[in-house]
Design a protein around this motif. Sequence first.
Motif, PDB file in Angstrom:
ATOM      1  N   TRP A  99       0.894  -1.325  -0.104  1.00 56.27           N
ATOM      2  CA  TRP A  99       0.017   0.135  -0.058  1.00 56.27           C
ATOM      3  C   TRP A  99       0.893   1.156   0.201  1.00 56.27           C
ATOM      4  O   TRP A  99       0.663   2.143  -0.682  1.00 56.27           O
ATOM      5  N   ALA A 100       1.850   1.177   0.866  1.00 60.68           N
ATOM      6  CA  ALA A 100       2.654   2.359   0.890  1.00 60.68           C
ATOM      7  C   ALA A 100       3.409   2.563  -0.402  1.00 60.68           C
ATOM      8  O   ALA A 100       3.662   3.940  -0.935  1.00 60.68           O
ATOM      9  N   ALA A 101       3.869   1.454  -1.148  1.00 60.57           N
ATOM     10  CA  ALA A 101       4.451   1.703  -2.353  1.00 60.57           C
ATOM     11  C   ALA A 101       3.443   2.310  -3.440  1.00 60.57           C
ATOM     12  O   ALA A 101       3.817   2.999  -4.371  1.00 60.57           O
ATOM     13  N   ILE A 102       2.368   1.729  -3.201  1.00 57.07           N
ATOM     14  CA  ILE A 102       1.135   2.424  -4.330  1.00 57.07           C
ATOM     15  C   ILE A 102       0.977   4.113  -4.257  1.00 57.07           C
ATOM     16  O   ILE A 102       0.854   4.687  -5.267  1.00 57.07           O
ATOM     17  N   VAL A 159       3.223   6.094  -2.810  1.00 58.05           N
ATOM     18  CA  VAL A 159       4.439   6.680  -3.049  1.00 58.05           C
ATOM     19  C   VAL A 159       4.493   6.769  -4.471  1.00 58.05           C
ATOM     20  O   VAL A 159       4.717   7.913  -5.327  1.00 58.05           O
ATOM     21  N   GLY A 160       4.239   5.795  -5.276  1.00 59.01           N
ATOM     22  CA  GLY A 160       4.121   5.817  -6.837  1.00 59.01           C
ATOM     23  C   GLY A 160       3.085   6.630  -7.175  1.00 59.01           C
ATOM     24  O   GLY A 160       3.616   7.285  -8.278  1.00 59.01           O
ATOM     25  N   ALA A 161       2.095   6.542  -6.812  1.00 60.02           N
ATOM     26  CA  ALA A 161       0.989   7.670  -7.088  1.00 60.02           C
ATOM     27  C   ALA A 161       1.445   8.831  -7.284  1.00 60.02           C
ATOM     28  O   ALA A 161       1.018   9.687  -8.020  1.00 60.02           O
ATOM     29  N   GLY A 219       4.372  10.157  -6.928  1.00 59.19           N
ATOM     30  CA  GLY A 219       5.355  10.635  -7.843  1.00 59.19           C
ATOM     31  C   GLY A 219       4.725  10.815  -9.206  1.00 59.19           C
ATOM     32  O   GLY A 219       5.245  11.584  -9.675  1.00 59.19           O
ATOM     33  N   CYS A 220       3.929   9.870  -9.822  1.00 64.02           N
ATOM     34  CA  CYS A 220       3.327  10.119 -11.124  1.00 64.02           C
ATOM     35  C   CYS A 220       2.612  11.545 -11.109  1.00 64.02           C
ATOM     36  O   CYS A 220       2.762  12.116 -12.145  1.00 64.02           O
ATOM     37  N   TYR A 221       1.828  11.915 -10.090  1.00 61.71           N
ATOM     38  CA  TYR A 221       1.377  13.124  -9.844  1.00 61.71           C
ATOM     39  C   TYR A 221       2.181  14.140 -10.027  1.00 61.71           C
ATOM     40  O   TYR A 221       1.857  15.110 -10.524  1.00 61.71           O
ATOM     41  N   GLN A 273      -6.173  -2.894  -4.160  1.00 61.40           N
ATOM     42  CA  GLN A 273      -4.879  -2.404  -4.618  1.00 61.40           C
ATOM     43  C   GLN A 273      -4.614  -2.165  -6.070  1.00 61.40           C
ATOM     44  O   GLN A 273      -4.448  -1.109  -6.593  1.00 61.40           O
ATOM     45  N   LEU A 290      -4.511   1.592  -7.742  1.00 58.84           N
ATOM     46  CA  LEU A 290      -3.677   2.214  -8.748  1.00 58.84           C
ATOM     47  C   LEU A 290      -4.460   2.983  -9.791  1.00 58.84           C
ATOM     48  O   LEU A 290      -3.776   3.882 -10.291  1.00 58.84           O
ATOM     49  N   LEU A 314      -5.509   6.399  -8.299  1.00 55.82           N
ATOM     50  CA  LEU A 314      -4.622   7.283  -7.728  1.00 55.82           C
ATOM     51  C   LEU A 314      -3.384   7.655  -8.707  1.00 55.82           C
ATOM     52  O   LEU A 314      -2.951   8.672  -8.882  1.00 55.82           O
ATOM     53  N   MET A 315      -2.890   6.579  -9.349  1.00 54.48           N
ATOM     54  CA  MET A 315      -1.753   6.845 -10.267  1.00 54.48           C
ATOM     55  C   MET A 315      -2.262   7.009 -11.562  1.00 54.48           C
ATOM     56  O   MET A 315      -1.863   7.999 -12.078  1.00 54.48           O
ATOM     57  N   PHE A 340       4.345  -1.045 -12.352  1.00 52.98           N
ATOM     58  CA  PHE A 340       4.150  -1.476 -11.092  1.00 52.98           C
ATOM     59  C   PHE A 340       3.619  -2.976 -11.041  1.00 52.98           C
ATOM     60  O   PHE A 340       4.332  -3.719 -10.177  1.00 52.98           O
ATOM     61  N   PRO A 343       7.648  -4.073  -4.131  1.00 56.96           N
ATOM     62  CA  PRO A 343       6.645  -2.933  -4.599  1.00 56.96           C
ATOM     63  C   PRO A 343       7.286  -1.720  -4.779  1.00 56.96           C
ATOM     64  O   PRO A 343       6.953  -0.972  -5.567  1.00 56.96           O
ATOM     65  N   TRP A 344       8.360  -1.352  -3.936  1.00 57.75           N
ATOM     66  CA  TRP A 344       9.291  -0.067  -4.184  1.00 57.75           C
ATOM     67  C   TRP A 344       9.865  -0.034  -5.436  1.00 57.75           C
ATOM     68  O   TRP A 344      10.072   1.044  -6.041  1.00 57.75           O
ATOM     69  N   ALA A 372       7.340   0.895  -7.738  1.00 56.66           N
ATOM     70  CA  ALA A 372       6.892   2.293  -7.741  1.00 56.66           C
ATOM     71  C   ALA A 372       7.940   3.263  -8.400  1.00 56.66           C
ATOM     72  O   ALA A 372       7.680   4.217  -8.947  1.00 56.66           O
ATOM     73  N   VAL A 425       7.159   5.624 -11.556  1.00 53.95           N
ATOM     74  CA  VAL A 425       7.603   7.196 -11.455  1.00 53.95           C
ATOM     75  C   VAL A 425       8.406   7.250 -12.694  1.00 53.95           C
ATOM     76  O   VAL A 425       8.032   8.358 -13.381  1.00 53.95           O
TER      77      VAL A 425
END
Lengths: 99, 246
Positions: A3-6, A8-10, A12-14, B46, B50, B53-54, B63, B73-74, B77, B81
């Motif tokens: 969840w944290a990675a989702i 943070v990734g979101a 970053g993309c924003y 999840q 994605l 939010l992404m 991802f 997952p990091w 991410a 990005v």
Amino acid sequence: MTWAAILVGAAGCYAWKIAGLSVPPRVLEHPLVDRIADLLPVALLSALIAVQVLGSGQSLEVDARLLGLGAGVVALLLRAPFIVVVFVAAATAALVRLL
Amino acid sequence: MSGVGDGGGLRGRAIVREGVAVGVATGAYGLSFGAIGVASGLDVWQTAALSLLMFTGASQFAFVGVVASGGSPWSGAATAVLLGTRNGLYGLRLAPLLRWTGLQRAGAAHLVIDESTAMSVNRETAEESRVGFLSAGLAVFALWNLATVVGALAGTALGDPEDLGLDAAVGAAFLALLWPRLRSRTNQVVALLAVVVALGLVPVAPAGTPVLAAAVVAILVGVVSRAADPTEVPGPDDLPSGGVHR
């Protein structure tokens, strides 16, 4: 952790999206930035394909996935739409596993 | 749409219809994202998060692709990005057309993707650019998210992802995204080098990092090809010495 990675990734993309709309063009508009931004998807997508189709943990393995990808290539050469390419690849791999 | 005459209104409706058509087309692609998301080990929530939010297709596929191949997952991410950089460039092109500020700009930013950009540039007026951007952006957003949830639920219900060949579908999805970019020789070279780098690192590097390492190929080729392109327009860094110091 996922969840944290989702999140943070979101974020970053924003950040890229809002930066593009907000930053004065001179800061980012540079031929080198343009070129690298064009090449990044090519490199990342190619690497993702290779790892996705041939990787198996820490080793490389040729199996039904590669045949699925081959079928996907044929579909692309026939100008099939995205969803058809994906479906053909999946169906081919599934059939090979059944045999 | 105040201030738009009858002719503009008709054209505005045509632009909205185009935007909705684009949204419907990408909805189909959202179905495959949803199914692949759950096949790669994410849960339905999840996968849906994605898309919500992404909201940028290639990054989302990256991802789940990294996670599916056993990566952290990091790493997923970080790859997502990096793939999102092109939306920044779209934003640069859109900013002078849309001319939104404050909250409107913050909201519009979320909708900056391939489709909304394509439907916004090349319009004749700022109003048409905005209508094109919003109709495609909102239509894609609605249908992409709906399709993701449907695809994820279907993927969960269908059973073992390997029996369905969904692991092969991920590679094919990436290939379909890559395909239109493979026309130029430089891109072909970058693709080949990236494959070699990634596969070479799989046995020795933690899962997920071989893909990130391939980004270095793009950066190096980008820097090297600079000298080789005589048609390049001079940038601020090409000023004679005594000008800009970095």
